[in-house]
Design a protein around this motif. Sequence first.
Motif, PDB file in Angstrom:
ATOM      1  N   ALA A 204      50.443   4.166  35.415  1.00  0.00           N
ATOM      2  CA  ALA A 204      49.512   3.289  34.704  1.00  0.00           C
ATOM      3  C   ALA A 204      48.313   2.944  35.578  1.00  0.00           C
ATOM      4  N   GLU A 205      48.543   2.709  36.859  1.00  0.00           N
ATOM      5  CA  GLU A 205      47.454   2.402  37.781  1.00  0.00           C
ATOM      6  C   GLU A 205      46.515   3.586  37.936  1.00  0.00           C
ATOM      7  N   ARG A 206      47.029   4.774  37.715  1.00  0.00           N
ATOM      8  CA  ARG A 206      46.214   5.988  37.870  1.00  0.00           C
ATOM      9  C   ARG A 206      45.635   6.470  36.544  1.00  0.00           C
ATOM     10  N   THR A 207      45.576   5.564  35.573  1.00  0.00           N
ATOM     11  CA  THR A 207      45.017   5.899  34.260  1.00  0.00           C
ATOM     12  C   THR A 207      43.930   4.887  33.911  1.00  0.00           C
ATOM     13  N   PRO A 208      42.836   4.839  34.688  1.00  0.00           N
ATOM     14  CA  PRO A 208      41.836   3.782  34.470  1.00  0.00           C
ATOM     15  C   PRO A 208      41.091   3.897  33.145  1.00  0.00           C
ATOM     16  N   PHE A 209      41.098   5.088  32.541  1.00  0.00           N
ATOM     17  CA  PHE A 209      40.376   5.275  31.282  1.00  0.00           C
ATOM     18  C   PHE A 209      41.308   5.376  30.079  1.00  0.00           C
ATOM     19  N   ASP A 210      42.603   5.085  30.326  1.00  0.00           N
ATOM     20  CA  ASP A 210      43.588   5.079  29.246  1.00  0.00           C
ATOM     21  C   ASP A 210      43.637   6.420  28.515  1.00  0.00           C
ATOM     22  N   GLY A 211      43.474   7.497  29.247  1.00  0.00           N
ATOM     23  CA  GLY A 211      43.555   8.824  28.631  1.00  0.00           C
ATOM     24  C   GLY A 211      44.993   9.211  28.342  1.00  0.00           C
ATOM     25  N   HIS A 212      45.171  10.111  27.406  1.00  0.00           N
ATOM     26  CA  HIS A 212      46.511  10.551  27.021  1.00  0.00           C
ATOM     27  C   HIS A 212      46.554  12.081  27.012  1.00  0.00           C
ATOM     28  N   ALA A 213      47.546  12.616  27.685  1.00  0.00           N
ATOM     29  CA  ALA A 213      47.701  14.075  27.719  1.00  0.00           C
ATOM     30  C   ALA A 213      47.969  14.610  26.316  1.00  0.00           C
ATOM     31  N   PRO A 214      47.424  15.767  25.971  1.00  0.00           N
ATOM     32  CA  PRO A 214      47.538  16.300  24.616  1.00  0.00           C
ATOM     33  C   PRO A 214      48.732  17.214  24.395  1.00  0.00           C
ATOM     34  N   TYR A 215      49.621  17.322  25.376  1.00  0.00           N
ATOM     35  CA  TYR A 215      50.561  18.432  25.363  1.00  0.00           C
ATOM     36  C   TYR A 215      51.670  18.323  24.312  1.00  0.00           C
ATOM     37  N   GLU A 216      51.972  17.124  23.837  1.00  0.00           N
ATOM     38  CA  GLU A 216      52.955  17.045  22.756  1.00  0.00           C
ATOM     39  C   GLU A 216      52.450  17.768  21.509  1.00  0.00           C
ATOM     40  N   VAL A 217      51.129  17.810  21.352  1.00  0.00           N
ATOM     41  CA  VAL A 217      50.537  18.498  20.204  1.00  0.00           C
ATOM     42  C   VAL A 217      50.296  19.971  20.509  1.00  0.00           C
ATOM     43  N   SER A 218      49.718  20.253  21.666  1.00  0.00           N
ATOM     44  CA  SER A 218      49.372  21.638  21.985  1.00  0.00           C
ATOM     45  C   SER A 218      50.577  22.466  22.407  1.00  0.00           C
ATOM     46  N   CYS A 219      51.640  21.801  22.870  1.00  0.00           N
ATOM     47  CA  CYS A 219      52.861  22.491  23.310  1.00  0.00           C
ATOM     48  C   CYS A 219      54.065  21.853  22.618  1.00  0.00           C
ATOM     49  N   PRO A 220      54.163  21.956  21.304  1.00  0.00           N
ATOM     50  CA  PRO A 220      55.206  21.231  20.569  1.00  0.00           C
ATOM     51  C   PRO A 220      56.624  21.618  20.969  1.00  0.00           C
ATOM     52  N   GLU A 221      56.785  22.821  21.512  1.00  0.00           N
ATOM     53  CA  GLU A 221      58.116  23.270  21.911  1.00  0.00           C
ATOM     54  C   GLU A 221      58.666  22.482  23.106  1.00  0.00           C
ATOM     55  N   VAL A 222      57.804  21.728  23.812  1.00  0.00           N
ATOM     56  CA  VAL A 222      58.291  20.876  24.901  1.00  0.00           C
ATOM     57  C   VAL A 222      58.050  19.397  24.595  1.00  0.00           C
ATOM     58  N   ALA A 223      57.724  19.073  23.361  1.00  0.00           N
ATOM     59  CA  ALA A 223      57.435  17.683  22.999  1.00  0.00           C
ATOM     60  C   ALA A 223      58.618  16.771  23.287  1.00  0.00           C
ATOM     61  N   ALA A 224      59.831  17.231  22.996  1.00  0.00           N
ATOM     62  CA  ALA A 224      61.008  16.394  23.240  1.00  0.00           C
ATOM     63  C   ALA A 224      61.179  16.121  24.726  1.00  0.00           C
ATOM     64  N   LEU A 225      60.939  17.121  25.553  1.00  0.00           N
ATOM     65  CA  LEU A 225      61.010  16.940  27.009  1.00  0.00           C
ATOM     66  C   LEU A 225      59.922  15.975  27.479  1.00  0.00           C
TER      67      LEU A 225
END
Length: 240
Positions: A204-225
């Motif tokens: 959280a301290e290393r997310t000053p711009f509140d960005g979110h990784a897109p990989y649950e959408v772009s890599c749905p086969e690893v979304a559960a992981l």
Amino acid sequence: MAALAPAAITDLVVVACHAVYLGRGAGDADDDGQWLLQPFQKGEPRFYVDHVRAGVGLAAAASTALLVFSGGQTRREAGPRSEADSYLALAGQFGWWGRLEVAERAATEAFARDSFENLLFGLCRFQECVGRYPDTVTVVSWGFKTTRFGLHREAIRWPASRFTFVGIGEPADLEGARAGESTTIEAFRRDPYGTGAALGGKRAERTPFDGHAPYEVSCPEVAALLRHRGPELFDGSVPW
């Protein structure tokens, strides 16, 4: 990054980033003043340059490799410039150490906030670029982080036979670094996915711009992981 011929790219080299480089010329790349550093990182930039160079060398030695610099937008003072973007720029300032062909097989992963995400998000970025997951993964980082990356590999269930860790350099205060690393390793043993109060708080301290990784959408086969919180190890399906 130039357009890839996916069939020709089978392997991944990940350089784990540690700071944001702000310099504009190769001659000052090892100057602390050209980086946004935490106090404990003083004197370390020359090793960061070594990490970049090692990644380029590994990718140059394997024409089937995609080189991924992994590190997010961790410092507000840097604005939108991610650690990964800055490492890519640094490689360009050094002319890719004479291996310009690697520039056509290099990409950035601009969301990772720690070593676990360097590995898992690096795999996701490979999938985004190539359309599948790699045959092998090589990670470049500090030598003293060998055990930590082994834990990450186990947590995502990546096969040991297809994983290589390349440790480059050690900080001047190696004793202090090892002491801190021992604490971090124990934290990841208790919280393998880094989602609890201590490790998650660092993210959280290393997310000053509140960005979110897109990989649950772009890599749905690893979304559960990606969503898994632990502390039990993930036992669902993985695409590798």
